[in-house]
Scaffold this motif. Structure first.
Motif, PDB file in Angstrom:
ATOM      1  N   ASN A 117       0.589   5.265  -5.280  1.00  0.00           N
ATOM      2  CA  ASN A 117      -0.526   5.869  -3.717  1.00  0.00           C
ATOM      3  C   ASN A 117      -1.451   4.516  -3.897  1.00  0.00           C
ATOM      4  O   ASN A 117      -3.037   5.055  -3.387  1.00  0.00           O
ATOM      5  CB  ASN A 117      -0.979   7.241  -3.900  1.00  0.00           C
ATOM      6  CG  ASN A 117      -1.715   7.606  -2.117  1.00  0.00           C
ATOM      7  OD1 ASN A 117      -0.943   6.274  -1.401  1.00  0.00           O
ATOM      8  ND2 ASN A 117      -2.742   7.746  -1.578  1.00  0.00           N
ATOM      9  N   ASP A 127      -7.624  -2.048  -2.012  1.00  0.00           N
ATOM     10  CA  ASP A 127      -8.926  -1.844  -2.534  1.00  0.00           C
ATOM     11  C   ASP A 127      -8.887  -1.720  -4.557  1.00  0.00           C
ATOM     12  O   ASP A 127      -9.694  -2.254  -4.614  1.00  0.00           O
ATOM     13  CB  ASP A 127      -9.711  -0.587  -2.688  1.00  0.00           C
ATOM     14  CG  ASP A 127     -10.800  -1.000  -1.220  1.00  0.00           C
ATOM     15  OD1 ASP A 127     -11.119   0.214  -0.582  1.00  0.00           O
ATOM     16  OD2 ASP A 127     -11.148  -2.161  -1.237  1.00  0.00           O
ATOM     17  N   ARG A 174      -4.871   9.736  -8.556  1.00  0.00           N
ATOM     18  CA  ARG A 174      -3.581   9.069  -8.068  1.00  0.00           C
ATOM     19  C   ARG A 174      -2.869   7.236  -9.484  1.00  0.00           C
ATOM     20  O   ARG A 174      -2.603   7.922  -9.536  1.00  0.00           O
ATOM     21  CB  ARG A 174      -4.493   7.927  -7.264  1.00  0.00           C
ATOM     22  CG  ARG A 174      -5.283   8.593  -5.632  1.00  0.00           C
ATOM     23  CD  ARG A 174      -5.096   7.454  -4.801  1.00  0.00           C
ATOM     24  NE  ARG A 174      -6.315   6.866  -5.039  1.00  0.00           N
ATOM     25  CZ  ARG A 174      -6.340   5.185  -5.905  1.00  0.00           C
ATOM     26  NH1 ARG A 174      -5.549   4.393  -5.175  1.00  0.00           N
ATOM     27  NH2 ARG A 174      -7.312   4.115  -6.438  1.00  0.00           N
ATOM     28  N   ASN A 187      -3.691   1.577  -2.828  1.00  0.00           N
ATOM     29  CA  ASN A 187      -4.195   0.779  -1.866  1.00  0.00           C
ATOM     30  C   ASN A 187      -4.900  -0.701  -2.342  1.00  0.00           C
ATOM     31  O   ASN A 187      -5.215  -1.046  -3.025  1.00  0.00           O
ATOM     32  CB  ASN A 187      -5.386   1.588  -0.547  1.00  0.00           C
ATOM     33  CG  ASN A 187      -6.070   1.589  -1.912  1.00  0.00           C
ATOM     34  OD1 ASN A 187      -7.398   1.441  -2.565  1.00  0.00           O
ATOM     35  ND2 ASN A 187      -6.475   3.150  -2.222  1.00  0.00           N
ATOM     36  N   ALA A 205       0.608  -1.413   0.237  1.00  0.00           N
ATOM     37  CA  ALA A 205      -0.251   0.299   0.128  1.00  0.00           C
ATOM     38  C   ALA A 205       0.858   1.885   0.181  1.00  0.00           C
ATOM     39  O   ALA A 205       1.817   1.501   0.520  1.00  0.00           O
ATOM     40  CB  ALA A 205      -0.994   0.036   1.180  1.00  0.00           C
ATOM     41  N   GLY A 206       0.719   2.289  -0.182  1.00  0.00           N
ATOM     42  CA  GLY A 206       1.347   3.366  -1.344  1.00  0.00           C
ATOM     43  C   GLY A 206       2.447   3.662  -2.340  1.00  0.00           C
ATOM     44  O   GLY A 206       2.819   4.449  -2.720  1.00  0.00           O
ATOM     45  N   SER A 242      -1.599  -4.438   2.731  1.00  0.00           N
ATOM     46  CA  SER A 242      -1.834  -3.324   3.202  1.00  0.00           C
ATOM     47  C   SER A 242      -0.521  -3.364   4.396  1.00  0.00           C
ATOM     48  O   SER A 242      -0.035  -4.371   4.266  1.00  0.00           O
ATOM     49  CB  SER A 242      -2.956  -3.513   4.318  1.00  0.00           C
ATOM     50  OG  SER A 242      -3.103  -5.067   4.536  1.00  0.00           O
TER      51      SER A 242
END
Length: 125
Positions: free
Chosen positions: A85, A89, A67, A87, A14-15, A125
């Motif tokens: 970025n 989802d 994003r 995530n 994530a990120g 995550s």
């Protein structure tokens, strides 16, 4: 006929960021739309970003706006999706699609005539 080949999927935390590419061949001059769709397990395929290669018009769904960036090279022969970025989802199979005309129709995958084989994106995550 248009043949689409995606590349660039993978796993990221994530990120992080990933860049997808879609290389088109065949009757690309007639099929001016390129779209990126994604499908998560158990969910419907949804369009997230599109480009009309003739005008350069760009379209983004709210879930990725700010994003993700869609762009084209060589007159639409190559369409890329820069994803920042990320995530969890955002995980799913990402597909490149093409069609000849009409409007940006992210909720109507059946409008799109040509599809790539898909590439997996996994965000942990």
């Amino acid at each position: 006929q248009v043949t689409l080949v995606e590349s660039g999927g993978g796993s990221v935390q994530a990120g992080g960021s990933l860049r997808l590419s879609c290389t088109a061949s065949g009757d690309i001059a007639r099929n001016k739309w390129r779209g990126w769709f994604r499908q998560a397990p158990g969910k419907e395929r949804e369009g997230i970003a599109g480009i009309y290669t003739t005008s350069g018009g760009l379209f983004y769904e709210d879930s990725v706006k700010g994003r993700f960036t869609i762009s084209q090279e060589h007159g639409g022969n190559i369409v890329t999706l820069q994803m920042n970025n990320l995530n969890p989802d955002d995980s799913g199979v990402y597909y490149c699609a093409s069609k000849s005309g009409g409007l940006w129709t992210p909720r109507r995958p059946h409008d799109w005539n040509y599809w790539g084989q898909g590439t997996q994106v996994t965000v942990s995550s």
